[in-house]
Design a protein around this motif. Structure first.
Motif, PDB file in Angstrom:
ATOM      1  N   THR A   1      -7.821  -3.242  -6.850  1.00  0.00           N
ATOM      2  CA  THR A   1      -7.258  -2.159  -6.045  1.00  0.00           C
ATOM      3  C   THR A   1      -7.654  -2.310  -4.583  1.00  0.00           C
ATOM      4  O   THR A   1      -6.819  -2.188  -3.680  1.00  0.00           O
TER       5      THR A   1
ATOM      6  N   SER B   1       0.860 -13.328  -0.180  1.00  0.00           N
ATOM      7  CA  SER B   1       1.644 -12.710   0.876  1.00  0.00           C
ATOM      8  C   SER B   1       3.045 -12.392   0.349  1.00  0.00           C
ATOM      9  O   SER B   1       3.576 -13.121  -0.505  1.00  0.00           O
ATOM     10  N   PRO B   2       3.663 -11.337   0.847  1.00  0.00           N
ATOM     11  CA  PRO B   2       5.035 -11.043   0.428  1.00  0.00           C
ATOM     12  C   PRO B   2       6.067 -11.956   1.087  1.00  0.00           C
ATOM     13  O   PRO B   2       7.248 -11.891   0.762  1.00  0.00           O
TER      14      PRO B   2
ATOM     15  N   ARG C   1      -5.827  -5.456  -3.153  1.00  0.00           N
ATOM     16  CA  ARG C   1      -4.386  -5.262  -2.978  1.00  0.00           C
ATOM     17  C   ARG C   1      -4.090  -4.278  -1.834  1.00  0.00           C
ATOM     18  O   ARG C   1      -3.119  -4.449  -1.098  1.00  0.00           O
ATOM     19  N   ARG C   2      -4.938  -3.283  -1.692  1.00  0.00           N
ATOM     20  CA  ARG C   2      -4.756  -2.364  -0.567  1.00  0.00           C
ATOM     21  C   ARG C   2      -4.941  -3.103   0.751  1.00  0.00           C
ATOM     22  O   ARG C   2      -4.178  -2.907   1.711  1.00  0.00           O
TER      23      ARG C   2
ATOM     24  N   GLN D   1      -0.651  -7.942   5.202  1.00  0.00           N
ATOM     25  CA  GLN D   1       0.608  -8.625   4.897  1.00  0.00           C
ATOM     26  C   GLN D   1       0.463 -10.151   4.935  1.00  0.00           C
ATOM     27  O   GLN D   1       1.367 -10.868   5.364  1.00  0.00           O
TER      28      GLN D   1
ATOM     29  N   ASP E   1      -5.484  -3.639 -13.513  1.00  0.00           N
ATOM     30  CA  ASP E   1      -5.817  -3.119 -12.194  1.00  0.00           C
ATOM     31  C   ASP E   1      -7.271  -2.663 -12.210  1.00  0.00           C
ATOM     32  O   ASP E   1      -7.575  -1.531 -12.557  1.00  0.00           O
TER      33      ASP E   1
ATOM     34  N   GLN F   1      -4.529  -6.329   1.246  1.00  0.00           N
ATOM     35  CA  GLN F   1      -3.397  -7.244   1.437  1.00  0.00           C
ATOM     36  C   GLN F   1      -2.177  -6.487   1.959  1.00  0.00           C
ATOM     37  O   GLN F   1      -1.448  -7.010   2.807  1.00  0.00           O
ATOM     38  N   SER F   2      -1.973  -5.279   1.489  1.00  0.00           N
ATOM     39  CA  SER F   2      -0.812  -4.511   1.958  1.00  0.00           C
ATOM     40  C   SER F   2      -0.948  -4.155   3.436  1.00  0.00           C
ATOM     41  O   SER F   2       0.056  -3.984   4.135  1.00  0.00           O
ATOM     42  N   GLU F   3      -2.193  -4.066   3.919  1.00  0.00           N
ATOM     43  CA  GLU F   3      -2.407  -3.786   5.335  1.00  0.00           C
ATOM     44  C   GLU F   3      -2.141  -5.019   6.195  1.00  0.00           C
ATOM     45  O   GLU F   3      -1.473  -4.935   7.232  1.00  0.00           O
TER      46      GLU F   3
END
Length: 247
Positions: free
Chosen positions: A87, A118-119, A90-91, A97, A82, A93-95
């Protein structure tokens, strides 16, 4: 050539690459030669080979820094770690999606050095180390838009159609690149791959030159264009945060 000579050549190349990667760069030829203890002519030959392969880049003034293939190799080795860049990415990407990428320019193309999937159930075929064209990808167009006109012009010749939506007319593409400079982001609307739509922002060095870009990639039948474009401001912010890691 003997195995000992081969090993010696390989180790010398690695020493030069390590010297280029040291903090405080980019580094000049004499500095690299002194750091490695390798004669200047041999150091220059090694740097030329590394530059041709994309592992180092010259700033045009006799100094050398890491190239996109070095970053891709680093990303592959450190993929489980990481880092600060991971970081941030990934942050982001989490926003959004969606799948996000970082790619660096290498001559007339770009190379993926970071990817966060993507998830969702669909996976992009892109991979770290993969090569992408400049004229029909979002990251590529973000890079082209911020190159000096005389450097950009040769890259707009003989444009190849990747899909039926690819722009192959240099004059038309120049008009689009002007809009990219004004808007801050570039769009690939199924121009490189059918059913794939991407939005990208450039990563610029201190002089304002593009070193690469950050993109959001979506499946067209899952994500409307308007939903993708809504992330433009945060994409530009993320590209600005990541740029210092690659300059």
């Amino acid at each position: 050539m003997s195995s000992g000579a081969t090993e010696g050549s390989a180790l010398r190349t690695l020493r030069v690459l390590e010297a280029v990667a040291r903090t405080g760069g980019p580094h000049r030829l004499g500095e690299i030669a002194a750091d490695t203890g390798i004669a200047k002519p041999s150091t220059h030959r090694i740097l030329s080979g590394l530059s041709g392969a994309g592992y180092v880049v010259s700033d045009g003034d006799g100094a050398y820094g890491l190239g996109p293939r070095a970053y891709a190799l680093s990303a592959t080795i450190a993929s489980a770690e990481d880092t600060g860049g991971d970081t941030v990415l990934r942050r982001f990407q989490s926003e959004v999606q969606q799948t996000v990428h970082v790619a660096l320019r290498s001559g007339d193309h770009a190379i993926y050095v970071r990817k966060v999937d993507s998830p969702g159930p669909y996976r992009m075929a892109s991979r770290i180390g993969g090569v992408l064209p400049l004229h029909c990808t979002a990251i590529g167009k973000a890079v082209l838009a911020h190159l000096p006109a005389d450097e950009r012009a040769p890259l707009l010749r003989d444009l190849t159609a990747r899909t039926e939506r690819t722009t192959t007319d240099p004059a038309v593409l120049e008009q689009e690149l002007a809009r990219v400079r004004a808007d801050g982001c570039a769009l690939d609307d199924e121009e490189n791959e059918p059913t794939i739509r991407c939005l990208a922002a450039p990563m610029l060095d201190r002089a304002g030159r593009p070193v690469g870009g950050v993109s959001i990639s979506t499946i067209t039948f899952q994500t409307p264009k308007e939903a993708l474009l809504a992330h433009a401001d945060r994409l530009v912010e993320t590209a600005a945060l990541l740029a210092p890691l690659y300059t």
